[in-house]
Design a protein around this motif. Structure first.
Motif, PDB file in Angstrom:
ATOM      1  N   LYS A 336     -49.115 -50.790   3.511  1.00 46.96           N
ATOM      2  CA  LYS A 336     -49.479 -49.453   3.015  1.00 46.96           C
ATOM      3  C   LYS A 336     -50.627 -49.527   2.007  1.00 46.96           C
ATOM      4  O   LYS A 336     -51.389 -48.579   1.850  1.00 46.96           O
ATOM      5  N   THR A 339     -56.897 -49.828   2.806  1.00 48.48           N
ATOM      6  CA  THR A 339     -57.744 -48.721   3.234  1.00 48.48           C
ATOM      7  C   THR A 339     -58.044 -48.919   4.719  1.00 48.48           C
ATOM      8  O   THR A 339     -58.500 -49.989   5.129  1.00 48.48           O
ATOM      9  N   TYR A 340     -57.779 -47.880   5.517  1.00 46.70           N
ATOM     10  CA  TYR A 340     -57.921 -48.000   6.969  1.00 46.70           C
ATOM     11  C   TYR A 340     -59.187 -47.313   7.480  1.00 46.70           C
ATOM     12  O   TYR A 340     -59.617 -46.279   6.955  1.00 46.70           O
ATOM     13  N   ASN A 354     -58.810 -40.122  16.367  1.00 49.97           N
ATOM     14  CA  ASN A 354     -58.096 -39.075  15.629  1.00 49.97           C
ATOM     15  C   ASN A 354     -56.594 -39.117  15.910  1.00 49.97           C
ATOM     16  O   ASN A 354     -55.776 -38.882  15.022  1.00 49.97           O
ATOM     17  N   ALA A 357     -55.278 -42.144  13.971  1.00 47.80           N
ATOM     18  CA  ALA A 357     -55.228 -41.858  12.536  1.00 47.80           C
ATOM     19  C   ALA A 357     -54.052 -40.953  12.192  1.00 47.80           C
ATOM     20  O   ALA A 357     -53.341 -41.181  11.206  1.00 47.80           O
ATOM     21  N   LYS A 358     -53.833 -39.909  13.008  1.00 46.93           N
ATOM     22  CA  LYS A 358     -52.734 -38.972  12.750  1.00 46.93           C
ATOM     23  C   LYS A 358     -51.387 -39.688  12.712  1.00 46.93           C
ATOM     24  O   LYS A 358     -50.526 -39.401  11.867  1.00 46.93           O
ATOM     25  N   TYR A 361     -51.344 -41.368   9.404  1.00 46.16           N
ATOM     26  CA  TYR A 361     -51.285 -40.398   8.303  1.00 46.16           C
ATOM     27  C   TYR A 361     -49.875 -39.838   8.134  1.00 46.16           C
ATOM     28  O   TYR A 361     -49.432 -39.545   7.022  1.00 46.16           O
ATOM     29  N   ASP A 362     -49.149 -39.684   9.245  1.00 43.42           N
ATOM     30  CA  ASP A 362     -47.778 -39.146   9.187  1.00 43.42           C
ATOM     31  C   ASP A 362     -46.856 -40.027   8.353  1.00 43.42           C
ATOM     32  O   ASP A 362     -45.796 -39.568   7.907  1.00 43.42           O
ATOM     33  N   ASN A 364     -48.076 -41.722   5.669  1.00 38.64           N
ATOM     34  CA  ASN A 364     -48.745 -41.838   4.364  1.00 38.64           C
ATOM     35  C   ASN A 364     -49.672 -43.047   4.233  1.00 38.64           C
ATOM     36  O   ASN A 364     -49.853 -43.576   3.129  1.00 38.64           O
ATOM     37  N   TYR A 365     -50.244 -43.487   5.346  1.00 41.14           N
ATOM     38  CA  TYR A 365     -51.295 -44.504   5.268  1.00 41.14           C
ATOM     39  C   TYR A 365     -52.600 -43.801   4.915  1.00 41.14           C
ATOM     40  O   TYR A 365     -52.812 -42.641   5.288  1.00 41.14           O
ATOM     41  N   LYS A 366     -53.488 -44.489   4.230  1.00 40.70           N
ATOM     42  CA  LYS A 366     -54.734 -43.895   3.761  1.00 40.70           C
ATOM     43  C   LYS A 366     -55.927 -44.487   4.513  1.00 40.70           C
ATOM     44  O   LYS A 366     -55.985 -45.702   4.733  1.00 40.70           O
ATOM     45  N   ASN A 368     -59.927 -43.341   6.852  1.00 44.48           N
ATOM     46  CA  ASN A 368     -60.819 -42.366   7.464  1.00 44.48           C
ATOM     47  C   ASN A 368     -61.046 -42.684   8.936  1.00 44.48           C
ATOM     48  O   ASN A 368     -60.752 -43.803   9.396  1.00 44.48           O
TER      49      ASN A 368
END
Length: 403
Positions: A336, A339-340, A354, A357-358, A361-362, A364-366, A368
């Motif tokens: 965790k 930075t990804y 995308n 990433a989603k 993100y679900d 809580n990984y950070k 762009n």
């Protein structure tokens, strides 16, 4: 056709698992048997070692080839997939098959390919076998492409078979449990031919033992044996898991004279001897940049443990995967506190950046999203400080784009 035109034709006309997925998997060996007959059964004219497994089969194949080269033998090496150039798949003593040979082989057999609608794998395996025969190799190391039982390489009669790690990968094709996958891999075990198993597992041992017993084949569980420790020219600590299987195979090669110094030099010079790329490969310093082709749960667990063990201030992970990847299996392995840089490899089966990433993100990984692997990689290099670590992985195709 030119070399480029030949490759374009091969990839466009014939199904390739890496691009098409399950549709490209041929469910029987009729095609390669027919093609081998057409070529004069070249695989019957050289000795071989057959290597299968979920993880470690590529590294193990290169290690075997390197030691045999050091012992003075002319060694063929067939592996897949390639990273930068198709010719990486077919080598003799580390030297790639020539572009002219590839072009001539396709041209000479093109009518057969079109008439019989051969798969990409069948065509490529036939090319490798024909090349090794024509060049009169002393022995060839043949890596399975997918599975084992129905893989196009599974028409050879090897001196020894080697099965490395077994994990959950390609479950839509090979089965959804470890024993089912082990049974598919055990398909390379031949009657009265020894087989070496690199790693011991309670789940797979009964499968391998049953098949070997039925075929009257000696079975060596290398993972339960003690072997001498060697320095290996591959940096991943997970290579220790492969080396036992390789040593088990070398000990069974009765017709080849392999001395201790050949093992020492072969293991140490594996990259120089065979051209292996993408296994815990260091491609930059300050910041340290590591790439690795691990892409399934077992492989990534080994690699990410090693990532976490490195000395760094901040961790940057450039990540891309292919569609159909069960992200729920691999996501918990990723740290965790990194930075990804999410991206999509430049192939038909690449997962949209995308979408990937989603999923992260679900939880809580950070990080762009970037439109290409190179844009993601360049962003990571721009943001990383000299004491940071950049790890690039998730797919062979991601690594290929930055090498």
């Amino acid at each position: 056709m030119t070399y480029k035109e030949t490759l374009d034709w091969m990839f466009a006309q014939l199904p390739m698992y890496q691009n098409k997925g399950k549709i490209a998997f041929n469910s029987k060996l009729d095609g390669i048997i027919s093609f081998a007959n057409h070529l004069g059964n070249p695989h019957q004219n050289f000795k071989s070692i057959h290597v299968a497994g979920t993880n470690g089969k590529g590294s193990s194949s290169h290690l075997l080839a390197s030691v045999l080269q050091e012992a003075g033998y002319k060694v063929g090496l067939y592996t897949s997939p390639h990273l930068k150039d198709f010719r990486e798949r077919i080598r003799i003593n580390g030297k790639k098959i020539s572009k002219n040979w590839v072009v001539a082989f396709i041209e000479n057999n093109r009518s057969f390919f079109e008439m019989h609608q051969l798969s990409f794998f069948e065509m490529t395996v036939g090319m490798a076998f024909s090349y090794f025969d024509k060049e009169k190799v002393d022995i060839a190391i043949i890596e399975v492409g997918l599975g084992g039982r129905l893989d196009s390489t599974n028409i050879i009669a090897p001196e020894v078979s080697l099965i490395t790690n077994i994990g959950l990968d390609h479950t839509d094709i090979l089965g959804d449990t470890i024993p089912k996958i082990a049974w598919e891999k055990a398909g390379i075990i031949k009657p009265n031919t020894p087989v070496v198993i690199s790693e011991f597992s309670e789940e797979t041992a009964p499968v391998f033992n049953d098949v070997a017993t039925e075929l009257n084949s000696e079975i060596i569980i290398a993972g339960k044996k003690s072997y001498k420790t060697y320095q290996i020219g591959l940096l991943g600590s997970y290579q220790k898991r492969n080396i036992k299987g390789v040593l088990g195979v070398l000990n069974l090669l009765k017709d080849f004279k392999i001395e201790e110094q050949h093992k020492i030099d072969g293991f140490k010079r594996v990259v120089e001897n065979t051209g292996l790329m993408g296994r815990w490969q260091k491609i930059g310093e300050q910041p340290l940049i590591i790439c690795d082709t691990a892409h399934n749960k077992d492989g990534l667990s080994y690699v990410l443990e090693q990532v976490k063990a490195q000395d760094f201030e901040k961790l940057h992970i450039v990540l891309g995967v292919v569609k159909g990847k069960d992200i729920s299996q691999i996501l918990p392995l990723f740290p965790k506190n990194a930075t990804y840089y999410f991206c999509k490899p430049k192939i038909f089966r690449g997962m949209d950046e995308n979408v990937l990433a989603k999923l992260f993100y679900d939880y809580n990984y950070k990080g762009n999203v970037y439109q290409s692997v190179n844009k993601a990689f360049n962003a990571a290099k721009k943001q990383a400080k000299k004491n940071d670590l950049i790890y690039v992985g998730g797919s062979n195709f991601v690594v290929a784009e930055i090498l």
